[in-house]
Write a protein that holds these residues in place. Structure first.
Motif, mmCIF file in Angstrom:
data_model
loop_
_atom_site.group_PDB
_atom_site.id
_atom_site.type_symbol
_atom_site.label_atom_id
_atom_site.label_comp_id
_atom_site.label_asym_id
_atom_site.label_seq_id
_atom_site.Cartn_x
_atom_site.Cartn_y
_atom_site.Cartn_z
ATOM 1 N N VAL A 46 0.867 -1.175 0.000
ATOM 2 C CA VAL A 46 0.000 0.000 0.000
ATOM 3 C C VAL A 46 0.902 1.223 0.000
ATOM 4 C CG1 VAL A 46 -1.724 1.305 1.303
ATOM 5 C CG2 VAL A 46 -1.803 -1.200 1.270
ATOM 6 N N LEU A 47 0.711 2.102 -0.950
ATOM 7 C CA LEU A 47 1.489 3.337 -1.007
ATOM 8 C C LEU A 47 0.977 4.293 0.062
ATOM 9 C CD1 LEU A 47 3.695 4.937 -2.508
ATOM 10 C CD2 LEU A 47 1.894 5.788 -4.029
ATOM 11 N N LEU A 48 1.892 4.830 0.869
ATOM 12 C CA LEU A 48 1.530 5.742 1.955
ATOM 13 C C LEU A 48 1.877 7.193 1.636
ATOM 14 C CD1 LEU A 48 2.797 3.603 4.966
ATOM 15 C CD2 LEU A 48 0.448 3.757 4.055
ATOM 16 N N LEU A 94 3.844 -3.067 3.532
ATOM 17 C CA LEU A 94 3.550 -4.388 2.999
ATOM 18 C C LEU A 94 2.251 -4.894 3.624
ATOM 19 C CD1 LEU A 94 7.084 -6.063 2.999
ATOM 20 C CD2 LEU A 94 5.899 -4.852 1.155
ATOM 21 N N LYS A 95 1.361 -5.411 2.803
ATOM 22 C CA LYS A 95 0.049 -5.858 3.280
ATOM 23 C C LYS A 95 0.156 -7.043 4.232
ATOM 24 C CE LYS A 95 -2.580 -4.283 -0.721
ATOM 25 N NZ LYS A 95 -3.367 -4.699 -1.906
ATOM 26 N N GLY A 98 2.666 -5.746 7.489
ATOM 27 C CA GLY A 98 2.456 -4.428 8.080
ATOM 28 C C GLY A 98 3.729 -3.602 8.177
ATOM 29 N N GLU A 99 4.865 -4.176 7.728
ATOM 30 C CA GLU A 99 6.130 -3.439 7.770
ATOM 31 C C GLU A 99 6.045 -2.206 6.865
ATOM 32 O OE1 GLU A 99 9.930 -6.102 7.935
ATOM 33 O OE2 GLU A 99 8.399 -7.122 6.705
ATOM 34 N N VAL A 100 6.641 -1.110 7.353
ATOM 35 C CA VAL A 100 6.651 0.140 6.596
ATOM 36 C C VAL A 100 8.075 0.429 6.146
ATOM 37 C CG1 VAL A 100 6.252 2.638 6.716
ATOM 38 C CG2 VAL A 100 4.646 1.057 7.820
ATOM 39 N N GLY A 126 8.306 -6.035 -2.303
ATOM 40 C CA GLY A 126 8.686 -6.211 -0.907
ATOM 41 C C GLY A 126 9.312 -4.939 -0.367
ATOM 42 N N PRO A 127 10.503 -5.058 0.245
ATOM 43 C CA PRO A 127 11.144 -3.878 0.823
ATOM 44 C C PRO A 127 11.951 -3.042 -0.181
ATOM 45 C CG PRO A 127 12.440 -5.817 1.307
ATOM 46 C CD PRO A 127 11.203 -6.295 0.586
ATOM 47 N N GLN A 128 11.925 -3.429 -1.465
ATOM 48 C CA GLN A 128 12.782 -2.773 -2.461
ATOM 49 C C GLN A 128 11.978 -1.866 -3.397
ATOM 50 O OE1 GLN A 128 16.368 -2.879 -2.921
ATOM 51 N NE2 GLN A 128 15.624 -1.093 -4.029
#
Length: 165
Positions: A46-48, A94-95, A98-100, A126-128
């Protein structure tokens, strides 16, 4: 009459300086685009928040009302004459976990000098964070596909992360 000529001369001089300084103060305005589509290219996130350079173009940055609530549009595209961005900031969640994550990419050092009619495009895995430059040129038949699937017919350059060769 001599006073009028002098006044007209000053007027022309002022107009000349306003015109030339107006051009100089435009910064690096280039015809190009900026886009992302999280539902298609980054469905697990999800884009924040996001911001492309210092552009005042509303589609090149998250709306303040959304950002203040920790939200963002999940897709956007814009093109036209706009400031060439010096950086790209992206924050996503990440859906599954929940990591931001957030990342800021220095585009000054990564983009080619000429980005006329190109599109800056980002997605996450993912985180990239991944950033691409979609050029107006069609992809050669023997050229491997690169970047987002929807742009596979174009010649696409990877801007970030660095590609190890």
């Amino acid at each position: 009459m001599e006073g009028l000529k002098k006044l007209f001369g000053y007027f022309l001089l002022v107009v000349f300086f306003q015109l030339t300084s107006g051009c100089a103060s435009r910064g690096d305005v280039v015809l190009h685009g900026f886009a992302f589509n999280f539902p298609v290219d980054s469905p697990d996130a999800v884009l924040l928040d996001y911001r492309y350079g210092d552009s005042k173009n509303p589609a090149a940055r998250n709306a303040p009302a959304l950002r203040d609530r920790g939200k963002s549009d999940q897709q956007s595209t814009t093109s036209g004459d706009m400031l060439r961005g010096d950086d790209l900031y992206v924050k996503w969640r990440l859906k599954d976990t929940g990591e931001v994550f957030e990342d800021t990419v220095d585009l000054k050092a990564r983009l080619p000098k000429n980005i006329e009619e190109c599109r800056i495009y980002f997605l996450v895995r993912g985180p990239q964070l991944h950033v691409y430059l979609i050029t107006p040129q069609l992809r050669a038949k023997d050229e491997p596909r690169n970047g987002p699937a929807g742009w596979s017919y174009r010649h696409v350059l990877t801007i970030y992360p660095d590609v190890v060769k």
